[in-house]
Design a protein around this motif. Sequence first.
Motif, PDB file in Angstrom:
ATOM      1  N   THR A  38       0.820  -1.206   0.000  1.00 42.32           N
ATOM      2  CA  THR A  38       0.000   0.000   0.000  1.00 42.32           C
ATOM      3  C   THR A  38       0.855   1.256   0.000  1.00 42.32           C
ATOM      4  N   GLY A  41       2.842   1.439  -3.377  1.00 42.61           N
ATOM      5  CA  GLY A  41       1.969   1.730  -4.517  1.00 42.61           C
ATOM      6  C   GLY A  41       1.486   3.164  -4.529  1.00 42.61           C
ATOM      7  N   ASN A  42       1.024   3.652  -3.394  1.00 42.15           N
ATOM      8  CA  ASN A  42       0.530   5.029  -3.329  1.00 42.15           C
ATOM      9  C   ASN A  42       1.659   6.042  -3.455  1.00 42.15           C
ATOM     10  N   ILE A  45       2.359   6.465  -7.079  1.00 41.28           N
ATOM     11  CA  ILE A  45       1.344   7.312  -7.705  1.00 41.28           C
ATOM     12  C   ILE A  45       1.676   8.782  -7.461  1.00 41.28           C
ATOM     13  N   CYS A  64      -3.638  12.577  -6.201  1.00 40.36           N
ATOM     14  CA  CYS A  64      -2.446  12.665  -5.363  1.00 40.36           C
ATOM     15  C   CYS A  64      -2.835  12.762  -3.886  1.00 40.36           C
ATOM     16  N   SER A  67      -4.180   9.373  -2.670  1.00 43.33           N
ATOM     17  CA  SER A  67      -3.106   8.423  -2.382  1.00 43.33           C
ATOM     18  C   SER A  67      -2.440   8.730  -1.045  1.00 43.33           C
ATOM     19  N   ASN A 286      -6.417   0.873  -4.583  1.00 41.12           N
ATOM     20  CA  ASN A 286      -6.553   2.097  -5.375  1.00 41.12           C
ATOM     21  C   ASN A 286      -5.397   2.338  -6.343  1.00 41.12           C
ATOM     22  N   PRO A 287      -4.127   2.177  -5.923  1.00 37.44           N
ATOM     23  CA  PRO A 287      -3.030   2.380  -6.882  1.00 37.44           C
ATOM     24  C   PRO A 287      -3.095   1.425  -8.070  1.00 37.44           C
ATOM     25  N   TYR A 290      -5.934   2.598 -10.565  1.00 42.00           N
ATOM     26  CA  TYR A 290      -5.582   3.767 -11.376  1.00 42.00           C
ATOM     27  C   TYR A 290      -4.414   3.497 -12.314  1.00 42.00           C
ATOM     28  N   SER A 291      -3.462   2.675 -11.886  1.00 40.80           N
ATOM     29  CA  SER A 291      -2.295   2.423 -12.733  1.00 40.80           C
ATOM     30  C   SER A 291      -2.592   1.438 -13.860  1.00 40.80           C
TER      31      SER A 291
END
Length: 312
Positions: A38, A41-42, A45, A64, A67, A286-287, A290-291
């Motif tokens: 987590t 990954g964030n 981002i 941003c 994240s 979440n990352p 979005y990625s």
Amino acid sequence: MEVENKSIVLDIFLHGLTDDTELQPFIFGLFLCVYLITIFGNLLIILAINCDSHLHTPMYFFLCHLSFNDMYLISITVPKMLVNLQTQDQRITYAGCLSQACFVVVCTMFECFLLGVMAYDRYIAICYPLRYTVLMNPCFCVILVLISLFFSILNGLLHSLMVLHLSFCTNLEIFHFFCEIAQIIKLACCDSLINNILIFVTASIFAGVPFYGIIFSYTHIVFTVLKMPSSGRKYKAFSTCGSHLLVVSLFYGTGFGVYITSNVIDSTKKIAVASVMYSVVPPMMNPFVYSLRNRDMKEALKKVIGRTASLL
């Protein structure tokens, strides 16, 4: 039942997810991996957005902050849980428990507001594209984030101050892996009806208003996209909203799932496990959402990873 004055409450016992000593090493390793994934990954981002000038837009500005909030949310709960498992000491001070519960409320509400603001951003971008740069100017974006943060902090402080007025019993135990406001209120020996009503009212307002805003935004987005003559433009419009819709579904879906579970299931252990779904899973996922679904984000992440690799 013996009652202690709230001012001399020293420690609260967190039972965690399980009392089985054989399972605890597995849970420790699992949550350590989840926490590191987590954070990493964030953080990627955030670095990708800040390093790529093409991503200096309102949508990625809000992403941003989302994240950063996800990193902070999981850092409030999981590290303390890992320390407790490692030391075999499940105690947490009353002040520490109340602080943890307050910050969880702040981060959870801030996430709700950010998801609502991001939906509004997509609404303006698709329904009013010619006015987008004027309406979503940098100053207005900063104001939206500050207002969201202000109401989130206000909500957290309100609940915390209301808890300070409660008196608690001896042998304080929470069958959870972190402190929640609702779980702390259950420990009170005095009448806590006002606290429970406050939780319901604030949750309905601070979580409900952004949710209805998201529904309103995407209802208008769908009607606008369906009127577009070009199928290519329709696909592009829907693709820009796909990642956000998945994040909204993940966050609100797990949140509603925990709420329903807590009202249907009597087992406190099962409720604690269900709470993992909204406090740990969305920040980790979440990352990836979005990625994996965003071409611009993929390119930005490749650049960041490439630069990092070249430095090493």
